[in-house]
Design a protein around this motif. Sequence first.
Motif, short mmCIF file in Angstrom:
data_model
loop_
_atom_site.label_atom_id
_atom_site.label_comp_id
_atom_site.label_asym_id
_atom_site.label_seq_id
_atom_site.Cartn_x
_atom_site.Cartn_y
_atom_site.Cartn_z
N LEU A 5 0.82 -1.24 0.10
CA LEU A 5 -0.01 0.14 0.42
C LEU A 5 0.80 1.06 0.08
O LEU A 5 1.55 1.71 1.17
CB LEU A 5 -0.52 -0.44 1.38
N LEU A 6 0.60 2.06 -1.19
CA LEU A 6 1.33 2.98 -0.74
C LEU A 6 0.68 4.80 -0.63
O LEU A 6 -0.63 4.82 -0.95
CB LEU A 6 2.19 3.80 -2.78
N MET A 7 1.29 5.29 0.38
CA MET A 7 0.13 6.34 0.26
C MET A 7 0.59 7.60 0.25
O MET A 7 2.67 7.97 0.69
CB MET A 7 -0.05 5.97 2.32
N VAL A 8 0.63 8.30 -0.10
CA VAL A 8 0.90 9.97 -0.67
C VAL A 8 0.38 10.75 -0.64
O VAL A 8 -1.05 11.33 0.28
CB VAL A 8 1.39 9.34 -2.29
N PHE A 9 0.82 11.57 0.61
CA PHE A 9 0.28 12.77 1.65
C PHE A 9 0.58 14.21 0.52
O PHE A 9 2.25 14.44 0.61
CB PHE A 9 0.52 13.14 2.45
N VAL A 10 0.09 14.65 -0.68
CA VAL A 10 0.34 15.78 -1.38
C VAL A 10 -0.44 17.32 -1.00
O VAL A 10 -1.65 16.59 -1.11
CB VAL A 10 0.88 15.77 -2.89
N ASP A 11 -0.36 18.40 -1.88
CA ASP A 11 -1.18 19.57 -2.13
C ASP A 11 -2.57 18.88 -3.12
O ASP A 11 -1.65 18.13 -3.64
CB ASP A 11 -0.39 20.41 -2.59
N GLN A 12 -3.39 19.37 -2.80
CA GLN A 12 -4.26 19.08 -4.14
C GLN A 12 -3.35 19.22 -5.36
O GLN A 12 -4.30 19.30 -5.75
CB GLN A 12 -5.55 19.75 -2.48
N ASP A 13 -3.79 20.36 -5.44
CA ASP A 13 -2.67 20.51 -7.03
C ASP A 13 -2.46 20.04 -7.64
O ASP A 13 -2.23 19.65 -8.54
CB ASP A 13 -2.11 22.06 -6.90
N MET A 14 -1.41 19.08 -7.49
CA MET A 14 -0.86 17.98 -8.12
C MET A 14 -1.47 16.66 -7.13
O MET A 14 -0.68 14.98 -7.70
CB MET A 14 0.74 17.52 -6.11
N THR A 15 -2.33 15.88 -6.56
CA THR A 15 -3.64 15.38 -6.99
C THR A 15 -3.93 14.47 -7.95
O THR A 15 -2.35 13.58 -8.33
CB THR A 15 -4.98 15.03 -6.40
N GLU A 16 -3.62 15.29 -9.21
CA GLU A 16 -3.94 14.67 -10.85
C GLU A 16 -2.63 13.91 -11.50
O GLU A 16 -2.58 12.67 -11.82
CB GLU A 16 -4.86 15.30 -11.32
N ALA A 17 -1.96 15.06 -11.22
CA ALA A 17 -0.07 14.46 -11.76
C ALA A 17 0.03 12.95 -11.02
O ALA A 17 0.45 12.20 -11.27
CB ALA A 17 0.19 15.51 -11.68
#
Length: 115
Positions: A5-17
């Motif tokens: 399971l990969l958990m990625v925490f990013v700003d919402q503007d990076m979600t699509e990328a």
Amino acid sequence: MDFKLLMVFVDQDMTEAVLDASREAGATGATIINNAQGQGLKPHLTFFGLEFMASRSVILILVEARRSDTVLQAVTTAGKLDESLNTGIALELEVTQALGLSEHIKTLSKEHPVD
């Protein structure tokens, strides 16, 4: 079959990328939790001394263990995670059981054969 399971925490503007990169690297999908908030090493203070916490996304990506390194590297690059303190983090967890993935695995094996 083994999974991570990969958990990625990013700003919402990076979600699509991040989602696009994970799919191109062999992930079959993801679950996105929007409007998460957190704190970094130092609080980001705004006027009046109030702490500003930007909305983040938590992206959960379940992948076959043999594909996890490729997907993790792709999301790290797409999310620019190693460029500054504020871009986010990604981590990998062992999964002992995962059910309901038979059709995903068949499709993935056809589209992204592993050498």
